[in-house]
Design an enzyme around this catalytic site. Structure first.
Site, PDB file in Angstrom:
ATOM      1  N   ASP A  60      34.721   2.960  27.756  1.00 43.96           N
ATOM      2  CA  ASP A  60      34.928   2.844  26.314  1.00 43.96           C
ATOM      3  C   ASP A  60      35.972   1.761  26.107  1.00 43.96           C
ATOM      4  OD1 ASP A  60      35.431   3.565  23.412  1.00 43.96           O
ATOM      5  OD2 ASP A  60      34.099   5.208  23.979  1.00 43.96           O
ATOM      6  N   VAL A  89      32.124  -3.773  25.045  1.00 49.19           N
ATOM      7  CA  VAL A  89      30.781  -4.310  25.278  1.00 49.19           C
ATOM      8  C   VAL A  89      30.545  -5.617  24.535  1.00 49.19           C
ATOM      9  CG1 VAL A  89      29.790  -2.051  25.769  1.00 49.19           C
ATOM     10  CG2 VAL A  89      29.751  -2.936  23.409  1.00 49.19           C
ATOM     11  N   ASN A 115      25.089   3.646  25.597  1.00 51.94           N
ATOM     12  CA  ASN A 115      25.327   4.451  24.405  1.00 51.94           C
ATOM     13  C   ASN A 115      26.120   3.715  23.332  1.00 51.94           C
ATOM     14  OD1 ASN A 115      25.563   7.127  22.927  1.00 51.94           O
ATOM     15  ND2 ASN A 115      27.730   6.700  23.320  1.00 51.94           N
ATOM     16  N   TYR A 181      22.469  -1.592  10.873  1.00 49.39           N
ATOM     17  CA  TYR A 181      22.326  -0.621  11.955  1.00 49.39           C
ATOM     18  C   TYR A 181      20.857  -0.435  12.332  1.00 49.39           C
ATOM     19  CZ  TYR A 181      23.006   3.803  14.488  1.00 49.39           C
ATOM     20  OH  TYR A 181      23.031   4.800  15.440  1.00 49.39           O
ATOM     21  N   LYS A 185      19.150  -1.214  15.947  1.00 43.03           N
ATOM     22  CA  LYS A 185      18.462  -0.186  16.726  1.00 43.03           C
ATOM     23  C   LYS A 185      16.993  -0.539  16.951  1.00 43.03           C
ATOM     24  CE  LYS A 185      21.816   2.742  17.539  1.00 43.03           C
ATOM     25  NZ  LYS A 185      22.299   2.978  18.917  1.00 43.03           N
ATOM     26  N   ALA A 214      22.647  13.809  14.790  1.00 39.65           N
ATOM     27  CA  ALA A 214      23.259  14.724  15.753  1.00 39.65           C
ATOM     28  C   ALA A 214      24.662  15.076  15.284  1.00 39.65           C
ATOM     29  CB  ALA A 214      23.303  14.095  17.144  1.00 39.65           C
TER      30      ALA A 214
END
Length: 273
Positions: A60, A89, A115, A181, A185, A214
């Site tokens: 992270d 990242v 992720n 977003y 994706k 989630a």
């Protein structure tokens, strides 16, 4: 039965089940999970990999939260290796170093779970270049950088491996305020399909999951309760997924139960669109 009647009917699956225990699906595997600090899907995935018998390196960009996540996992899984490597990242050099360092710490890498991702809620007409670029760079470009680094690693070793990307049903669905977003994706889904064809040459399978919604505390910080309730009500069960339910699907895709599956996007939802 009308749509109204269906939406008012409470499913017996509306109450989340108890978390499924581990079954050794990843016994002896070496797993790297990006964006695994905190309480979201990344942390749940690292924990599920450990439950299934793997050794894990988590990464992270936030050093303190990463250290706290490692402490929690190491305390629970005392017989397993739980490493941590700080990685942004958005920086190719850090992503390359993550793969190299994780392979050194674990002895090898068998599974990479991409992720890392960033959302937001801004209408297109009000969105700045900076907002668009940041979401695309972390969510799509970050997945590309890690996939590239992993495939270069697998190209140089004699064993194959697995990459699992975290996409989203918004790669298929339309939702207000989510153009950046959703575009990112959808790009992750396309990257999954195309890179899987190339990865087969070095014995690597690449698939993705596409969760709808989630439950985790960070999501509640960036999304209104009303919107979360509305999104959950659209699902067949009338509830959001638990993060462990998403993580369990990721573990399945990383395991030998899906050896003839590659280039696919598995929707973790009541429906794809």
């Amino acid at each position: 039965m009308t749509e109204t009647t269906i939406s008012q009917h409470r499913s017996p699956l509306a109450t989340p089940p108890e978390e499924t225990p581990g079954h050794g699906l990843l016994l002896g595997r070496k797993v790297v999970v990006t964006a695994a600090a905190g309480t979201g899907i990344g942390f749940a995935t690292a924990r599920r990999a450990l439950l299934e018998g793997a050794d894990v390196v988590i990464s992270d960009w936030h050093e303190r939260r990463l250290g706290e996540a490692q402490d929690r996992l190491a305390t629970e899984f005392t017989d397993s290796t739980v490493g941590q490597i700080v990685c942004n990242v958005q920086e190719s050099s850090q992503v390359d170093a993550l793969i190299e360092s994780a392979a050194g710490e674990l002895g090898r890498i068998d599974v990479l779970v991409n992720n890392a991702g960033l959302g937001g809620e801004t209408p297109v007409a009000d969105m700045t270049d900076e907002e668009w670029d940041r979401v695309i760079d972390i969510t799509l470009n970050g997945t590309f950088r890690a996939t590239r680094a992993a495939l270069r690693y697998f190209r140089g070793v004699e064993h194959g491996g697995v990459i699992v990307n975290n996409a989203s049903v918004l790669g298929w669905r339309a939702q207000r305020g989510q153009a950046h977003y959703a575009a990112a994706k959808a790009g992750v889904m396309a990257l999954t399909r195309c890179s899987a064809i190339e990865a087969a040459d070095v014995g690597v399978r690449i698939n993705a999951v596409a969760p709808s919604i989630a439950n985790h505390p960070f999501l509640a910080k960036v999304t209104s309760d009303d919107l979360l309730d509305e999104l959950a009500s659209r699902e067949a069960y009338g509830r959001a997924a638990e993060v462990w339910e998403v993580a369990a699907t990721i573990a399945m895709l990383a395991s030998d139960y899906t050896t003839y599956l590659t280039g696919e996007v598995v929707s973790i939802s009541s429906q794809r669109a």
